[in-house]
Write a protein that holds these residues in place. Structure first.
Motif, mmCIF file in Angstrom:
data_model
loop_
_atom_site.group_PDB
_atom_site.id
_atom_site.type_symbol
_atom_site.label_atom_id
_atom_site.label_comp_id
_atom_site.label_asym_id
_atom_site.label_seq_id
_atom_site.Cartn_x
_atom_site.Cartn_y
_atom_site.Cartn_z
ATOM 1 N N GLY A 101 8.821 -6.511 -9.938
ATOM 2 C CA GLY A 101 9.043 -5.094 -10.519
ATOM 3 C C GLY A 101 7.521 -4.954 -10.901
ATOM 4 N N ILE A 102 6.907 -5.954 -11.669
ATOM 5 C CA ILE A 102 5.431 -5.833 -12.194
ATOM 6 C C ILE A 102 4.502 -5.755 -11.076
ATOM 7 N N GLY A 103 4.756 -6.403 -10.068
ATOM 8 C CA GLY A 103 3.792 -6.328 -8.821
ATOM 9 C C GLY A 103 3.665 -5.019 -8.336
ATOM 10 N N ILE A 104 4.800 -4.365 -8.273
ATOM 11 C CA ILE A 104 4.752 -2.844 -7.877
ATOM 12 C C ILE A 104 4.465 -2.047 -8.831
ATOM 13 N N GLY A 105 5.055 -2.195 -10.226
ATOM 14 C CA GLY A 105 4.726 -1.545 -11.323
ATOM 15 C C GLY A 105 3.355 -1.260 -11.661
ATOM 16 N N ALA A 117 9.060 4.213 -13.134
ATOM 17 C CA ALA A 117 9.434 4.613 -12.025
ATOM 18 C C ALA A 117 9.145 3.553 -10.647
ATOM 19 N N LEU A 118 7.815 3.065 -10.671
ATOM 20 C CA LEU A 118 7.445 1.991 -9.821
ATOM 21 C C LEU A 118 7.866 0.786 -10.028
ATOM 22 N N LEU A 119 7.960 0.424 -11.281
ATOM 23 C CA LEU A 119 8.606 -1.027 -11.845
ATOM 24 C C LEU A 119 10.126 -0.822 -11.253
ATOM 25 N N ALA A 120 10.976 0.383 -11.505
ATOM 26 C CA ALA A 120 12.224 0.531 -10.913
ATOM 27 C C ALA A 120 12.266 0.271 -9.436
ATOM 28 N N LEU A 121 11.376 0.804 -8.913
ATOM 29 C CA LEU A 121 11.507 0.610 -7.193
ATOM 30 C C LEU A 121 11.082 -0.864 -7.080
ATOM 31 N N GLY A 144 0.865 -1.145 0.012
ATOM 32 C CA GLY A 144 -0.107 -0.074 0.175
ATOM 33 C C GLY A 144 0.726 1.166 0.117
ATOM 34 N N GLU A 145 2.040 1.029 0.622
ATOM 35 C CA GLU A 145 2.780 2.278 0.715
ATOM 36 C C GLU A 145 3.427 2.715 -0.800
ATOM 37 N N PHE A 146 3.737 1.731 -1.635
ATOM 38 C CA PHE A 146 4.204 2.002 -2.950
ATOM 39 C C PHE A 146 2.954 2.542 -3.693
ATOM 40 N N LEU A 147 1.760 2.183 -3.348
ATOM 41 C CA LEU A 147 0.558 2.893 -3.867
ATOM 42 C C LEU A 147 0.730 4.288 -3.475
ATOM 43 N N MET A 148 0.856 4.557 -2.273
ATOM 44 C CA MET A 148 0.904 5.873 -1.984
ATOM 45 C C MET A 148 1.953 6.799 -2.495
ATOM 46 N N LEU A 149 3.069 6.287 -2.796
ATOM 47 C CA LEU A 149 4.133 6.924 -3.661
ATOM 48 C C LEU A 149 3.639 7.151 -5.040
ATOM 49 N N ALA A 150 2.957 6.184 -5.687
ATOM 50 C CA ALA A 150 2.522 6.339 -7.026
ATOM 51 C C ALA A 150 1.315 7.302 -6.930
ATOM 52 N N VAL A 190 11.965 -3.564 -8.792
ATOM 53 C CA VAL A 190 13.227 -4.304 -8.953
ATOM 54 C C VAL A 190 14.226 -3.848 -7.868
ATOM 55 N N GLY A 191 14.296 -2.516 -7.442
ATOM 56 C CA GLY A 191 15.297 -2.097 -6.395
ATOM 57 C C GLY A 191 14.987 -2.760 -5.028
ATOM 58 N N LEU A 192 13.508 -2.879 -4.972
ATOM 59 C CA LEU A 192 13.128 -3.427 -3.448
ATOM 60 C C LEU A 192 13.624 -4.987 -3.358
ATOM 61 N N PHE A 193 13.498 -5.699 -4.694
ATOM 62 C CA PHE A 193 13.808 -7.046 -4.610
ATOM 63 C C PHE A 193 15.324 -7.128 -4.316
ATOM 64 N N GLU A 194 16.238 -6.415 -5.055
ATOM 65 C CA GLU A 194 17.686 -6.766 -5.051
ATOM 66 C C GLU A 194 18.247 -6.311 -3.740
ATOM 67 N N THR A 195 17.676 -5.223 -2.839
ATOM 68 C CA THR A 195 18.093 -4.770 -1.932
ATOM 69 C C THR A 195 17.603 -5.295 -0.660
ATOM 70 N N LEU A 196 16.249 -5.658 -0.578
ATOM 71 C CA LEU A 196 15.700 -6.003 0.697
ATOM 72 C C LEU A 196 15.105 -7.689 0.721
#
Length: 293
Positions: free
Chosen positions: A196-200, A73-77, A42-48, A79-85
């Motif tokens: 990436g797609i799930g957040i995108g 931007a959300l797709l990149a976030l 939901g927080e990624f929805l908030m950012l979108a 992918v970044g979420l997966f790689e970092t956390l």
């Protein structure tokens, strides 16, 4: 209650259900493929939503056009979420994974509070007050656009998952990670794209919803709860279950709002969740009976 009021409630509920499905489908995709529960969804929805608002306020972009900027931007976030956390968290027990995403959820809320304060922001346009008559019932134009976009994206996502090699890979990994790995599928790459797609997908919902609802740092928590209700009611990991669960939640919420008070209507999705868990713990369309993400 007159027939017109009931029809109005049903139409509003179906419209909301389509939007809820768009929000929840990313959550069920991530769980279906990766078996990771993302409490920060939901927080990624908030950012979108903030992304859509800022594109309108500072660049003068229509929310429909802003989608083109927010989705990448959300797709990149994602992918970044997966790689970092998420990638490191997948090596630890599930309870630790949930703690990581829950902590990320709180972090994003407080960062948004620091940057945007607690003000309620809304995209206001000429069509914000426009309406569309469908027979005897009325549909607000921003809701109609958001629901139409949700339906189109859901159809497109379904076609990708069911009719393409990429979708076949996703479904293979969701059914058996070890079997997919033995077949030569790059599991890490598949997980990366799933996240990436799930957040995108939220990049479509966010800008359009910012013209329907006020955006603030805490709005994501509300939709995280609703998305979890929808995913659990429909059946964890089931694409068809998400659609059914979203429509049920949307219609039940809308009809309850007409019959009772707004506070009671807000509790209806959770009452529906309890009822389904008592009568059908596996959900209405478990993975074996629906299209697995």
């Amino acid at each position: 209650m007159s027939a017109t009021i009931l029809l109005q409630a049903l139409l509003s509920g179906m419209t909301n259900g389509a939007i809820y499905a768009l929000i929840a489908v990313g959550l069920t995709l991530v769980f279906g493929v990766m078996r990771v529960v993302n409490f920060a969804h939901g927080e990624f929805l908030m950012l979108a939503m903030y992304g859509g608002y800022l594109a309108w306020a500072h660049l003068g972009l229509d929310p429909i056009i802003a989608v083109v900027l927010v989705v990448p931007a959300l797709l990149a976030l994602g992918v970044g979420l997966f790689e970092t956390l998420i990638r490191p968290a997948m090596r630890v027990p599930e309870i630790n994974q949930m703690a990581v995403t829950l902590g990320l959820s709180l972090l994003l809320q407080y960062l948004a509070l620091m940057v945007f304060k607690a003000d309620n922001l809304l995209i206001v346009q000429d069509r914000s007050t426009a309406s569309l008559w469908i027979g005897p019932v009325l549909l607000q134009m921003p809701q109609a656009i958001a629901a139409l976009a949700a339906v189109l994206l859901l159809i497109g996502l379904y076609i990708v998952l069911r009719k393409t090699d990429f979708g076949l890979i996703m479904r293979a990994v969701s059914q058996s990670r070890d079997g997919a790995a033995l077949s030569g599928i790059d599991i890490g790459r598949t997980y990366r794209w799933a996240m990436g797609i799930g957040i995108g997908t939220l990049g479509v919902a966010g800008p359009l919803m910012a013209s329907v609802l006020y955006v603030n740092p805490h709005i994501g928590a509300l939709f995280t709860l609703k998305a979890f209700v929808i995913v659990i009611v429909g059946g964890m990991g089931s694409f068809g279950g998400v659609l059914l669960g979203a429509l049920l939640v949307g219609v039940a919420e809308s009809v309850a709002g007409v019959l009772t008070t707004a506070s009671v209507a807000a509790a209806v999705p959770f009452a529906l969740l309890i009822l389904v868990m008592l009568l059908r713990p596996e959900g209405l369309m478990p993975v074996g009976g629906g299209s697995r993400a």
